[in-house]
Design a protein around this motif. Sequence first.
Motif, PDB file in Angstrom:
ATOM      1  N   LEU A 262       5.745  -1.482   8.622  1.00 46.84           N
ATOM      2  CA  LEU A 262       5.592  -0.125   8.092  1.00 46.84           C
ATOM      3  C   LEU A 262       4.117   0.207   7.830  1.00 46.84           C
ATOM      4  O   LEU A 262       3.677   1.332   8.079  1.00 46.84           O
ATOM      5  CB  LEU A 262       6.426   0.053   6.822  1.00 46.84           C
ATOM      6  N   GLU A 263       3.353  -0.773   7.355  1.00 46.93           N
ATOM      7  CA  GLU A 263       1.921  -0.561   7.139  1.00 46.93           C
ATOM      8  C   GLU A 263       1.236  -0.235   8.461  1.00 46.93           C
ATOM      9  O   GLU A 263       0.376   0.650   8.532  1.00 46.93           O
ATOM     10  CB  GLU A 263       1.284  -1.801   6.499  1.00 46.93           C
ATOM     11  N   GLY A 264       1.616  -0.938   9.524  1.00 44.29           N
ATOM     12  CA  GLY A 264       1.059  -0.663  10.842  1.00 44.29           C
ATOM     13  C   GLY A 264       1.419   0.719  11.342  1.00 44.29           C
ATOM     14  O   GLY A 264       0.586   1.416  11.934  1.00 44.29           O
TER      15      GLY A 264
ATOM     16  N   ILE B 162       6.337   5.170   3.290  1.00 47.87           N
ATOM     17  CA  ILE B 162       6.072   4.769   1.903  1.00 47.87           C
ATOM     18  C   ILE B 162       7.385   4.577   1.155  1.00 47.87           C
ATOM     19  O   ILE B 162       7.555   3.597   0.413  1.00 47.87           O
ATOM     20  CB  ILE B 162       5.169   5.805   1.198  1.00 47.87           C
ATOM     21  N   TYR B 163       8.320   5.497   1.341  1.00 48.99           N
ATOM     22  CA  TYR B 163       9.619   5.378   0.686  1.00 48.99           C
ATOM     23  C   TYR B 163      10.304   4.078   1.101  1.00 48.99           C
ATOM     24  O   TYR B 163      10.819   3.344   0.254  1.00 48.99           O
ATOM     25  CB  TYR B 163      10.501   6.580   1.041  1.00 48.99           C
ATOM     26  N   MET B 164      10.290   3.788   2.402  1.00 48.08           N
ATOM     27  CA  MET B 164      10.945   2.571   2.873  1.00 48.08           C
ATOM     28  C   MET B 164      10.266   1.323   2.314  1.00 48.08           C
ATOM     29  O   MET B 164      10.940   0.362   1.938  1.00 48.08           O
ATOM     30  CB  MET B 164      10.988   2.539   4.401  1.00 48.08           C
ATOM     31  N   GLU B 165       8.938   1.346   2.223  1.00 43.55           N
ATOM     32  CA  GLU B 165       8.226   0.212   1.620  1.00 43.55           C
ATOM     33  C   GLU B 165       8.660   0.010   0.171  1.00 43.55           C
ATOM     34  O   GLU B 165       8.928  -1.119  -0.257  1.00 43.55           O
ATOM     35  CB  GLU B 165       6.717   0.445   1.657  1.00 43.55           C
ATOM     36  N   GLN B 166       8.730   1.102  -0.574  1.00 49.06           N
ATOM     37  CA  GLN B 166       9.135   1.007  -1.980  1.00 49.06           C
ATOM     38  C   GLN B 166      10.560   0.476  -2.108  1.00 49.06           C
ATOM     39  O   GLN B 166      10.857  -0.324  -3.002  1.00 49.06           O
ATOM     40  CB  GLN B 166       9.013   2.373  -2.654  1.00 49.06           C
ATOM     41  N   ARG B 167      11.425   0.910  -1.215  1.00 57.88           N
ATOM     42  CA  ARG B 167      12.815   0.446  -1.250  1.00 57.88           C
ATOM     43  C   ARG B 167      12.894  -1.041  -0.896  1.00 57.88           C
ATOM     44  O   ARG B 167      13.690  -1.778  -1.479  1.00 57.88           O
ATOM     45  CB  ARG B 167      13.683   1.274  -0.306  1.00 57.88           C
TER      46      ARG B 167
END
Length: 77
Positions: free
Chosen positions: A11-13, A35-40
């Motif tokens: 996701l960062e990439g 960002i939402y998926m990273e937080q989840r």
Amino acid sequence: GQQIGWAISILEGLKASLNKAEGGEIAQNLEDLYIYMEQRLIAANRDNDPAILDEVTALMRQLKEGWDSIADKVNQR
């Protein structure tokens, strides 16, 4: 935990590849989704909650289907 970290790095990439100057609202919406998926994913790891992993997996599949659809249209030209 390692695979969650791997998913977050993907996701960062994806976020890093966005061109918000040219992508406008679409790029911003994608960044917000990433960002939402990273937080989840962080919450799933913290809470040991597989339901959250299922949620993020479904979102990633929808994104992949969208990109695949775009690729199909481009290849038909």
